[in-house]
Each structure stands twice: as structure tokens, then as C-alpha cells.
Design a protein around this motif. Structure first.
Motif, mmCIF file in Angstrom:
data_model
loop_
_atom_site.group_PDB
_atom_site.id
_atom_site.type_symbol
_atom_site.label_atom_id
_atom_site.label_comp_id
_atom_site.label_asym_id
_atom_site.label_seq_id
_atom_site.Cartn_x
_atom_site.Cartn_y
_atom_site.Cartn_z
ATOM 1 N N GLU A 229 -4.515 9.897 -1.970
ATOM 2 C CA GLU A 229 -3.684 9.851 -3.163
ATOM 3 C C GLU A 229 -2.243 10.261 -2.889
ATOM 4 O OE1 GLU A 229 -6.542 10.673 -6.960
ATOM 5 O OE2 GLU A 229 -6.498 12.228 -5.434
ATOM 6 N N TRP A 230 -2.046 11.259 -2.044
ATOM 7 C CA TRP A 230 -0.685 11.744 -1.791
ATOM 8 C C TRP A 230 0.161 10.667 -1.119
ATOM 9 C CZ3 TRP A 230 0.798 15.905 -4.256
ATOM 10 C CH2 TRP A 230 -0.154 16.860 -4.624
ATOM 11 N N HIS A 231 -0.421 9.919 -0.184
ATOM 12 C CA HIS A 231 0.332 8.864 0.491
ATOM 13 C C HIS A 231 0.682 7.736 -0.483
ATOM 14 C CE1 HIS A 231 -0.098 10.337 4.658
ATOM 15 N NE2 HIS A 231 -1.246 10.829 4.229
ATOM 16 N N VAL A 232 -0.265 7.387 -1.341
ATOM 17 C CA VAL A 232 -0.007 6.328 -2.316
ATOM 18 C C VAL A 232 1.057 6.768 -3.316
ATOM 19 C CG1 VAL A 232 -1.045 4.970 -4.171
ATOM 20 C CG2 VAL A 232 -2.300 5.331 -2.048
ATOM 21 N N LEU A 233 0.962 8.002 -3.801
ATOM 22 C CA LEU A 233 1.954 8.511 -4.744
ATOM 23 C C LEU A 233 3.332 8.621 -4.092
ATOM 24 C CD1 LEU A 233 -0.198 11.285 -6.448
ATOM 25 C CD2 LEU A 233 0.544 9.137 -7.479
ATOM 26 N N MET A 234 3.382 8.964 -2.809
ATOM 27 C CA MET A 234 4.662 9.018 -2.102
ATOM 28 C C MET A 234 5.289 7.627 -2.051
ATOM 29 S SD MET A 234 6.679 11.156 -0.643
ATOM 30 C CE MET A 234 8.075 11.222 0.475
ATOM 31 N N ARG A 235 4.466 6.628 -1.875
ATOM 32 C CA ARG A 235 4.969 5.256 -1.859
ATOM 33 C C ARG A 235 5.528 4.872 -3.234
ATOM 34 N NH1 ARG A 235 4.238 0.825 1.495
ATOM 35 N NH2 ARG A 235 4.405 -1.206 0.448
ATOM 36 N N TYR A 236 4.835 5.275 -4.297
ATOM 37 C CA TYR A 236 5.343 5.019 -5.642
ATOM 38 C C TYR A 236 6.694 5.702 -5.853
ATOM 39 C CZ TYR A 236 0.520 3.621 -6.776
ATOM 40 O OH TYR A 236 -0.698 3.009 -6.809
ATOM 41 N N ALA A 237 6.796 6.965 -5.393
ATOM 42 C CA ALA A 237 8.038 7.715 -5.585
ATOM 43 C C ALA A 237 9.208 7.047 -4.873
ATOM 44 C CB ALA A 237 7.855 9.145 -5.088
ATOM 45 N N LYS A 238 8.938 6.414 -3.737
ATOM 46 C CA LYS A 238 10.008 5.776 -2.966
ATOM 47 C C LYS A 238 10.306 4.362 -3.447
ATOM 48 C CE LYS A 238 9.216 8.228 1.419
ATOM 49 N NZ LYS A 238 8.815 8.071 2.846
ATOM 50 N N MET A 239 9.272 3.595 -3.832
ATOM 51 C CA MET A 239 9.436 2.168 -4.067
ATOM 52 C C MET A 239 9.243 1.736 -5.514
ATOM 53 S SD MET A 239 7.439 0.689 -0.702
ATOM 54 C CE MET A 239 7.908 -0.984 -1.138
ATOM 55 N N GLY A 240 8.783 2.643 -6.373
ATOM 56 C CA GLY A 240 8.540 2.240 -7.749
ATOM 57 C C GLY A 240 7.365 1.281 -7.845
ATOM 58 N N TRP A 241 7.469 0.325 -8.767
ATOM 59 C CA TRP A 241 6.362 -0.607 -8.981
ATOM 60 C C TRP A 241 6.118 -1.498 -7.769
ATOM 61 C CZ3 TRP A 241 3.017 0.204 -12.648
ATOM 62 C CH2 TRP A 241 3.405 0.897 -13.782
ATOM 63 N N GLY A 242 7.134 -1.671 -6.927
ATOM 64 C CA GLY A 242 6.925 -2.455 -5.708
ATOM 65 C C GLY A 242 5.939 -1.816 -4.754
ATOM 66 N N GLY A 243 5.660 -0.517 -4.942
ATOM 67 C CA GLY A 243 4.700 0.168 -4.078
ATOM 68 C C GLY A 243 3.276 -0.279 -4.272
ATOM 69 N N ALA A 244 3.028 -1.085 -5.318
ATOM 70 C CA ALA A 244 1.660 -1.575 -5.544
ATOM 71 C C ALA A 244 1.296 -2.718 -4.609
ATOM 72 C CB ALA A 244 1.492 -2.029 -6.995
ATOM 73 N N ILE A 245 2.280 -3.345 -3.976
ATOM 74 C CA ILE A 245 2.012 -4.505 -3.115
ATOM 75 C C ILE A 245 2.011 -4.050 -1.663
ATOM 76 C CG2 ILE A 245 2.704 -6.844 -2.518
ATOM 77 C CD1 ILE A 245 1.925 -6.500 -5.426
#
Length: 694
Positions: A229-245
């Protein structure tokens, strides 16, 4: 007597008893997280046996080490006196001793009276030890490291100079006898309530009963963000909605990652709300499963009661502990939702000749892998449900009309499977295009290198992991428990010792044999062909749920097939497999008015539910990790406030300051490969009003 309870006063009485024992069970298995109060740095006088060094060299920490002397010249080391901030304090220790009785940590007051004492477990890394001091308001105490006469020269123990304070102790684990005193009346009451007021009630009442049951059994207060979860949330924090792809390990899950990011943005760090949503999705899956089972049962008597009973048992199963205590596993819950909904729509599309429902079913099934990679197993499950179930609805007989209906139904099944194959192909293309991700890759899998290992993986996973654990004959969730369990079984079945197979494989074959016996009993009710078709669908569900993991991860050993995440969809298959048996048992109980049979049925079901309640209660992996992760976040916040208040920029370890080496220790199960400053950025992104960034 039971029938007399089926009135308003009986409903009220049963509801109150169910709520009472449900609350008792929750109080035993779920405790509110303890609160971190603060920390303090200790000083230790340097003596001949007590040196300012640390056995743990991988982390820069301030610590003192006690070296053992001979058994006749036992050594000890005492800290300077300090006034504790609470009755519960904790320090981290490490020891190279062989025995857990070589060294002790003790708290004493100024008069030398011992307040608390604990042995120090051998550990190459820091391990926390908690001391309950009692009432020590305004009292000075000292910590003492002492050598037991079992310690050998050369053995050492280190203790960190950082002391943690908490508002209370970690609740003691419940003993099995006490748990059974709660689980037995809870299981009996839940089953009686089901048969009296739920089995034939409205869909809404049934759904509410499932949600209540799910909450009582599976809700845990101590869980928190964990691992991936922490790695995924870090990606969201950096990339926003683009972090889902992106591809996470071997999974390309844009639908789930969009869903999870929406939850994170809406709920922040309120993890229990994440868990509540998972419980709701799980209850929805149980409702969908009940509807699928009812369709499969067709014209069998008491099909609704049997379907709902199996869905109720599915909702309670301890095998869902991982899926319902780790919010990230909502991916497999949602994948199962789309699978079950798609199967129902495809069934209705085929049986009612509705192109719209057929298309919706094929699309829903095909999108399942975009929530969880193992959703590709839905392709096999859809084929089994349609070809062995929907195809034969109202097509029995040998006249020309029956054959004509069968041909038309076959064409509709073919259309549904063709449509879903098109969707699955598109999803597979996305997986191939976005195949570059972290962790395992398809190229590393080598699926056909060792087919014997693949078969063993499937036998252990299906026989032991799903069947024995699912029906409660093996009520243990820990994957490595089979060798111990086998030693308890050998006095009763001594010839098992002659088999040259691993304990996991032995139990796997016992599970397969158990399934065969249950199948024979199911076939005695007549309509053997239909029974065999339904049980075959169940087997397809169970095996297909483990098929991709078997090809991809057989290198990790057959024991890896016992990972709980793989058995969520497999347990749906077990319910389908047991459907003919349950229909037969309920028909005999309802229509024959056999009190002995009814009592026996209730007793067997009660023991099965008790086994699930006990297994769920003694599974502490996510609660233990969640507790330490929550506490670390509080410690990290306080430490970062100290760093921010300093006129100079201070590193995480506090180098060149008076607090050097007193930083909080990251829990080993928090997440791999992330610095605490990155954790601070993630938690700040989740709740900027509560937490500051690094």
C-alpha cells in the motif's frame, strides 16, 4: 420447541442473544489500538561489562551492550534513574544468545524493588519488549540488564537507549477454552437465527444478516496501511490519477487502482473506513454467490435455504482473514464481484435469450483481471457455469422439442463465451503491453519447467488450502502448521507415517479424499448427472483459482499455495461443490421431520462455524503489523517535529545532535525499500491537516 421461537418475542430474544455474544466475540478478537505517549533517551554508565556499542550494525542507533561473564561471575548493567511517563514502557533489544533465558531486562525503583521483569528473546535484529510497571507516578526507576547463569561467555545483549511510552499494554491473547465458551453459543445462535428468520426472508434482510455476521467475525481495529500500500500511495502522491496506469508486480489493475485512489483521497488515513468498505463488498459477494447457487440448484427443493446457508458459511470463513484485514486486498474482492455478477448476467442472458444481459455478463467477467490478475480464472469459471449449468436448464428429455431447445441454448452459450473471449483477449493485450513492472514477471515464471511441482501445488492448495480449511477440518491459517498438525494426527492414523511425502501433500490428499466421499454422499439423492455437473463446476472454480499461481509460483514450494488470497474465489467453488449435499440434507431435515437428523445437522454446522471462529481469532498477522505500523507513524510525526524545530537540517538518524541514534525504528513489516521520509510524504498526502511532510 424451535418452532415456538418463530414469533416476535422469539425474534427479539434471539436478536439480543446474537448481539450479546457477537459483541463478546468482537471484544475478544479486536482491541482498540494503544496510544503512543512519548519517548525518552536513557543513559547507561560505561562499565567493564557494559559498553556503548550495538550488536545491530545495519542501523545507526544508540545502544549499550552487556557481555556475559562466566556462570560464577554473572554480570549486569544498570541505567541511570529516570521518571517514566506512563505505566507501560517498551525498549528494543537484540541478543546473540542461544537460549531465551540467558539475559533478563528488569525495572527497579530507587529502593531496589523489582517492578517488572522479562526474559530477552534471541534476535539478530531489534525486538521490542514491554514492561508493565504498575503505579509509578513520580517515582524514579532504573532498567537493569542482567545475566542468567545459563548465559555463556561470548554471548551478548544490546538494549536501545530509546524508551517508548504507551497508554496501556497490548491485550493478552484469548485462550482457546475461553474463546470456545463464546464461539459455541455464538455459532449455535447464528445458525438458529438463520433457519428461523433468514433462510426464507427477503433479500434485504438476508443481506443485512450477512453484513452483521461479516462485521462480527472479521472486523479488526488494529489494522493499518501495510506493505504494498505504501508504494502505491507514494505513486499516487507523485503522479495523481495517472498513478493508476501501471503494472504492480505482474498485475495490471487500472480499475482497482483508480478505485483505491478514490478511497485514499476521500478517506485519508482513516484505515478502518477502508476495511468497512471491504466488509460491505464481501457481504455483496456472499449475496451474489447465494443467487448463483440458487440458479445452479434449479428445481431442487429447499434450494433457497441451501444456497443462503452456504453463502452465510462463505461470509464467515476464516480464509478471508487476509482479504478483510488488508484494504489493498479489496482488489480480489472487487474481481470476485465482477466475476459473480458477470456469471449471473451471462446465465440470465443464455436462459432468457437476452443479448443485453449476455453482453453485460461477458463484459463484467472479462474486466475481472483489471481488478486482480487472477481474474483470468473467470474465463474457465464462465465456461463451466454455462456449459455445465445454464445449457441444461429446461432442456432435459429426449423429444424433438428438448433437442431443439438444447441446440438454441448451445448457440447462446457459444455467443456468450465468444464475447467474453474477445474481452479477455483485449485485457490480455493490455497486460502484455504494460508488462514492465516491479516484482515477478511472466518471463521469470517458467510454467512448464516442472509440471510435478505444479501438480503438487494444486493438490496442496485445493485439498488442504480450500477443502479441509474451508469445511473446518483443518482450522489453522498459518501456512507452516502442517508438520505440527500431522504429529497430532499420526496417533490416530499411524500408517500416514509410511508415506514419503511432505505433511502439506499428505493433508492435500486427505482433502481430495474427503471431497470424493462428500461427492459419493451427494450422488445418493438421485439426479446423479445434475449432481456431477454441479460438483464439476465447483471443482473448476477451486482448481482454476490456483492454476495461474501454480504455473507462476511453483518455485516457491507447494506451501505457498496456502496463501489466503488465492482461496477467496476457490471458496466459492467449495460452496458450489457442496450445494447438492446441502440440498439433500435440508430436504431430509425439513420433509422427513427427523429430529435426530436435524440435531445432527445443526451440530455439524455449529462445529464447523466454531472452527472458523477459532481460526479467525488466532490469526494475528495483520493486527500485529497494523499495531506496530500505527505506532511508528506517531513516533515518526513526533521525531519529524523535533527535526523541523532544529535551526539546522537534521538527517533521519539525527547525526551530530544530542539525540543522535534515538530515531524511531521502522517496523520490519511496514514496507520494503522505502525511507521514513518517503513514508512521511505519503501520510502527509493522505491527511495533510494531521501530518507534516518530511
Amino acid at each position: 420447541m424451535i418452532s415456538k421461537l418463530k414469533n416476535r418475542s422469539g425474534f427479539t430474544l434471539c436478536t439480543l442473544l446474537l448481539l450479546f455474544f457477537g459483541l463478546l466475540y468482537q471484544l475478544q478478537v479486536s482491541a482498540a489500538p494503544r496510544t503512543w505517549i512519548g519517548m525518552e533517551g536513557l543513559s547507561w554508565p560505561t562499565e567493564a561489562s557494559c559498553s556503548a556499542e550495538s550488536l545491530v550494525k545495519t542501523i545507526a542507533t544508540r545502544a549499550f551492550t552487556l557481555s556475559a561473564g562466566s556462570s560464577t561471575t554473572a554480570t549486569s548493567c544498570r541505567s541511570n534513574y529516570f521518571v517514566p511517563k506512563s505505566e507501560e514502557l517498551s525498549v528494543a533489544t537484540a541478543s546473540n544468545a542461544v537460549s531465551g533465558d540467558s539475559f533478563f531486562l528488569e525495572a527497579i525503583d530507587a529502593q531496589g524493588v523489582s517492578l517488572a521483569k522479562t526474559p530477552i528473546s534471541p534476535s539478530s535484529d531489534w525486538r521490542e519488549h514491554t514492561l508493565s510497571l504498575g503505579d509509578v507516578a513520580n517515582k524514579s526507576i532504573s532498567l537493569v540488564l542482567s545475566q542468567h547463569n545459563l548465559a555463556k561467555p561470548g554471548e551478548k545483549v544490546s538494549v536501545r537507549s530509546r524508551v517508548e511510552y504507551y497508554d496501556r499494554a497490548i491485550p493478552a491473547q484469548t485462550s482457546l477454552p475461553w474463546l470456545l465458551l463464546i464461539a459455541l453459543p455464538l455459532a449455535t445462535g447464528a445458525l438458529l437465527f438463520f433457519f428461523l428468520f433468514v433462510a426464507q426472508a427477503s433479500n434485504l434482510k438476508f443481506a443485512a444478516f450477512l453484513l452483521f455476521s461479516t462485521f462480527v467475525v472479521h472486523f479488526r481495529q488494529e489494522v493499518f496501511f501495510y506493505w504494498d500500500e505504501w508504494h502505491v500511495l507514494m505513486r499516487y502522491a507523485k503522479m495523481g490519477w495517472g498513478g493508476a496506469i501501471y503494472t504492480h508486480n505482474e498485475h495490471f489493475l487500472p480499475l482497482f487502482f483508480a478505485f483505491y485512489q478514490g478511497l485514499a483521497r476521500a478517506l485519508g488515513d482513516y484505515y478502518l473506513l477502508f476495511i468497512f468498505i471491504s466488509l460491505c463488498i464481501h457481504s455483496l459477494n456472499a449475496c451474489l454467490l447465494a443467487r448463483l447457487l440458487e440458479r445452479l440448484a434449479g428445481d431442487w427443493s429447499h434450494r433457497r435455504e441451501a444456497s443462503r446457508l452456504l453463502a452465510f458459511l462463505f461470509a464467515l470463513s476464516a480464509l478471508h482473514a487476509e482479504a478483510l484485514q488488508w484494504a489493498f486486498e479489496a482488489s480480489l474482492l472487487l474481481a470476485q464481484t465482477t466475476c459473480l455478477y458477470g456469471l449471473l448476467q451471462a446465465w440470465d442472458g443464455v436462459t432468457t435469450r437476452s443479448p443485453k444481459k449476455l453482453f453485460v455478463g461477458a463484459l463484467s467477467c472479462g474486466l475481472s483481471p483489471l481488478f486482480f490478475g487472477n481474474g483470468f480464472a473467470t474465463a474457465f469459471q464462465l465456461a463451466a457455469v454455462l456449459c455445465l449449468g445454464a445449457l441444461f436448464v429446461e432442456t432435459q428429455g429426449r423429444d424433438s422439442h428438448a433437442r431443439a431447445r438444447l441446440k438454441k441454448r448451445f448457440r447462446w452459450c457459444f455467443a456468450a463465451l465468444s464475447s467474453s473471449a474477445f474481452v479477455f483477449a483485449g485485457v490480455a493485450a493490455l497486460y502484455i503491453y504494460f508488462r514492465d513492472g516491479s516484482g515477478h514477471t511472466v518471463e521469470d515464471a517458467r510454467p512448464f519447467e516442472n509440471l510435478d511441482a505444479v501438480v503438487e501445488y494444486l493438490i496442496v492448495g485445493t485439498g488442504l488450502g480450500t477443502i479441509l480449511r474451508g469445511i473446518g477440518l483443518y482450522p489453522i491459517l498459518q501456512p507452516a502448521a502442517a508438520p505440527i498438525a500431522l504429529t497430532h494426527l499420526l496417533p490416530w492414523i499411524p500408517f500416514l507415517d509410511s508415506y514419503k511425502a511432505t505433511p502439506d501433500l499428505v493433508f492435500g490428499w486427505i482433502g481430495i479424499l474427503t471431497a470424493f466421499v462428500l461427492l459419493l454422499v451427494s450422488c445418493t439423492r438421485g439426479q446423479a448427472a445434475k449432481t456431477l455437473r454441479i460438483t464439476a463446476i465447483g471443482l473448476v472454480f477451486m482448481v482454476s483459482a490456483l492454476l495461474l499461481p501454480a504455473f507462476g509460483r511453483w518455485q516457491l514450494g507447494a506451501q505457498q499455495s496456502l496463501s489466503l488470497r488465492y482461496h477467496y474465489p476457490a471458496l466459492c467453488g467449495l460452496c458450489i461443490f457442496l450445494l447438492p449435499l446441502f440440498c439433500r440434507m435440508l430436504r431430509l431435515a425439513y420433509e422427513k421431520h427427523n429430529r435426530l437428523l436435524t440435531s445432527g445437522l445443526i451440530s455439524i454446522l455449529t462445529l464447523s462455524v466454531c472452527a472458523q471462529l477459532s481460526a479467525a481469532a488466532f490469526f494475528h498477522h495483520f493486527t500485529a503489523a497494523g499495531r506496530s505500523n500505527r505506532e511508528f507513524i506517531s513516533q515518526m510525526q513526533s521525531w519529524n517535529e523535533f527535526r523541523t524545530a532544529s535551526p539546522k537540517k537534521i538527517s533521519w538518524e539525527g547525526h551530530k545532535t544530542k539525540s543522535s541514534g534515538l530515531q524511531p525504528l521502522m517496523p520490519p513489516n511496514l514496507t520494503p525499500g522505502m525511507h521514513p521520509d518517503d513514508i512521511a510524504k505519503v501520510i502527509h498526502w493522505l491527511s495533510p491537516d494531521k501530518y507534516q511532510g518530511s
